[in-house]
Design a protein around this motif. Structure first.
Motif, PDB file in Angstrom:
ATOM      1  N   PHE A 112     -16.861  14.185   4.870  1.00  0.00           N
ATOM      2  CA  PHE A 112     -16.418  13.332   3.767  1.00  0.00           C
ATOM      3  C   PHE A 112     -15.225  13.877   2.990  1.00  0.00           C
ATOM      4  O   PHE A 112     -14.291  13.136   2.723  1.00  0.00           O
ATOM      5  CB  PHE A 112     -17.600  13.082   2.837  1.00  0.00           C
ATOM      6  N   PRO A 113     -15.205  15.174   2.610  1.00  0.00           N
ATOM      7  CA  PRO A 113     -14.065  15.686   1.811  1.00  0.00           C
ATOM      8  C   PRO A 113     -12.744  15.544   2.547  1.00  0.00           C
ATOM      9  O   PRO A 113     -11.739  15.165   1.948  1.00  0.00           O
ATOM     10  CB  PRO A 113     -14.401  17.163   1.591  1.00  0.00           C
ATOM     11  N   GLY A 114     -12.727  15.831   3.827  1.00  0.00           N
ATOM     12  CA  GLY A 114     -11.503  15.720   4.612  1.00  0.00           C
ATOM     13  C   GLY A 114     -11.008  14.286   4.666  1.00  0.00           C
ATOM     14  O   GLY A 114      -9.828  14.021   4.523  1.00  0.00           O
ATOM     15  N   CYS A 115     -11.944  13.362   4.862  1.00  0.00           N
ATOM     16  CA  CYS A 115     -11.600  11.938   4.917  1.00  0.00           C
ATOM     17  C   CYS A 115     -10.989  11.499   3.586  1.00  0.00           C
ATOM     18  O   CYS A 115      -9.956  10.846   3.552  1.00  0.00           O
ATOM     19  CB  CYS A 115     -12.860  11.138   5.222  1.00  0.00           C
ATOM     20  N   LEU A 116     -11.637  11.886   2.501  1.00  0.00           N
ATOM     21  CA  LEU A 116     -11.168  11.521   1.167  1.00  0.00           C
ATOM     22  C   LEU A 116      -9.781  12.104   0.913  1.00  0.00           C
ATOM     23  O   LEU A 116      -8.900  11.426   0.386  1.00  0.00           O
ATOM     24  CB  LEU A 116     -12.165  12.047   0.130  1.00  0.00           C
ATOM     25  N   LEU A 117      -9.602  13.370   1.324  1.00  0.00           N
ATOM     26  CA  LEU A 117      -8.320  14.049   1.116  1.00  0.00           C
ATOM     27  C   LEU A 117      -7.207  13.334   1.881  1.00  0.00           C
ATOM     28  O   LEU A 117      -6.121  13.129   1.346  1.00  0.00           O
ATOM     29  CB  LEU A 117      -8.438  15.501   1.586  1.00  0.00           C
ATOM     30  N   MET A 118      -7.476  12.945   3.130  1.00  0.00           N
ATOM     31  CA  MET A 118      -6.472  12.260   3.934  1.00  0.00           C
ATOM     32  C   MET A 118      -6.104  10.907   3.329  1.00  0.00           C
ATOM     33  O   MET A 118      -4.937  10.536   3.283  1.00  0.00           O
ATOM     34  CB  MET A 118      -6.985  12.060   5.373  1.00  0.00           C
ATOM     35  N   ILE A 119      -7.110  10.185   2.839  1.00  0.00           N
ATOM     36  CA  ILE A 119      -6.854   8.873   2.223  1.00  0.00           C
ATOM     37  C   ILE A 119      -6.013   9.047   0.967  1.00  0.00           C
ATOM     38  O   ILE A 119      -5.032   8.325   0.756  1.00  0.00           O
ATOM     39  CB  ILE A 119      -8.183   8.160   1.905  1.00  0.00           C
ATOM     40  N   LEU A 120      -6.363  10.025   0.132  1.00  0.00           N
ATOM     41  CA  LEU A 120      -5.607  10.285  -1.097  1.00  0.00           C
ATOM     42  C   LEU A 120      -4.177  10.682  -0.769  1.00  0.00           C
ATOM     43  O   LEU A 120      -3.233  10.210  -1.396  1.00  0.00           O
ATOM     44  CB  LEU A 120      -6.285  11.391  -1.912  1.00  0.00           C
ATOM     45  N   ALA A 121      -4.007  11.554   0.228  1.00  0.00           N
ATOM     46  CA  ALA A 121      -2.672  12.010   0.609  1.00  0.00           C
ATOM     47  C   ALA A 121      -1.816  10.836   1.076  1.00  0.00           C
ATOM     48  O   ALA A 121      -0.655  10.719   0.687  1.00  0.00           O
ATOM     49  CB  ALA A 121      -2.775  13.070   1.709  1.00  0.00           C
ATOM     50  N   SER A 122      -2.393   9.951   1.890  1.00  0.00           N
ATOM     51  CA  SER A 122      -1.623   8.819   2.395  1.00  0.00           C
ATOM     52  C   SER A 122      -1.255   7.856   1.269  1.00  0.00           C
ATOM     53  O   SER A 122      -0.149   7.319   1.244  1.00  0.00           O
ATOM     54  CB  SER A 122      -2.407   8.078   3.487  1.00  0.00           C
ATOM     55  N   LEU A 123      -2.170   7.658   0.322  1.00  0.00           N
ATOM     56  CA  LEU A 123      -1.879   6.786  -0.819  1.00  0.00           C
ATOM     57  C   LEU A 123      -0.737   7.354  -1.654  1.00  0.00           C
ATOM     58  O   LEU A 123       0.190   6.629  -2.026  1.00  0.00           O
ATOM     59  CB  LEU A 123      -3.128   6.620  -1.699  1.00  0.00           C
ATOM     60  N   VAL A 124      -0.800   8.650  -1.939  1.00  0.00           N
ATOM     61  CA  VAL A 124       0.236   9.292  -2.746  1.00  0.00           C
ATOM     62  C   VAL A 124       1.582   9.227  -2.035  1.00  0.00           C
ATOM     63  O   VAL A 124       2.601   8.903  -2.647  1.00  0.00           O
ATOM     64  CB  VAL A 124      -0.153  10.759  -3.055  1.00  0.00           C
ATOM     65  N   LEU A 125       1.592   9.519  -0.735  1.00  0.00           N
ATOM     66  CA  LEU A 125       2.838   9.481   0.030  1.00  0.00           C
ATOM     67  C   LEU A 125       3.443   8.082   0.057  1.00  0.00           C
ATOM     68  O   LEU A 125       4.652   7.925  -0.112  1.00  0.00           O
ATOM     69  CB  LEU A 125       2.591   9.967   1.470  1.00  0.00           C
ATOM     70  N   SER A 126       2.594   7.074   0.261  1.00  0.00           N
ATOM     71  CA  SER A 126       3.128   5.703   0.309  1.00  0.00           C
ATOM     72  C   SER A 126       3.675   5.287  -1.047  1.00  0.00           C
ATOM     73  O   SER A 126       4.709   4.615  -1.131  1.00  0.00           O
ATOM     74  CB  SER A 126       2.047   4.725   0.770  1.00  0.00           C
ATOM     75  N   ALA A 127       3.019   5.712  -2.128  1.00  0.00           N
ATOM     76  CA  ALA A 127       3.502   5.382  -3.473  1.00  0.00           C
ATOM     77  C   ALA A 127       4.861   6.042  -3.715  1.00  0.00           C
ATOM     78  O   ALA A 127       5.793   5.398  -4.206  1.00  0.00           O
ATOM     79  CB  ALA A 127       2.491   5.840  -4.514  1.00  0.00           C
TER      80      ALA A 127
END
Length: 41
Positions: A15-30
């Protein structure tokens, strides 16, 4: 495991890795969207 030069990137499991990847992709796209908007203007 991904090697880039001397740096090893190990994907976090579960779960932590999944959450981290989702957060990273959101931040990068923003950041990319804001950057493109500033460039176009």
């Amino acid at each position: 495991m991904v090697r880039i030069g001397n740096v090893e990137i190990r994907p976090l499991g579960g779960f932590p890795g999944c959450l981290l990847m989702i957060l990273a992709s959101l931040v990068l796209s923003a950041i990319l969207t804001i950057g493109l908007n500033l460039l176009v203007r």
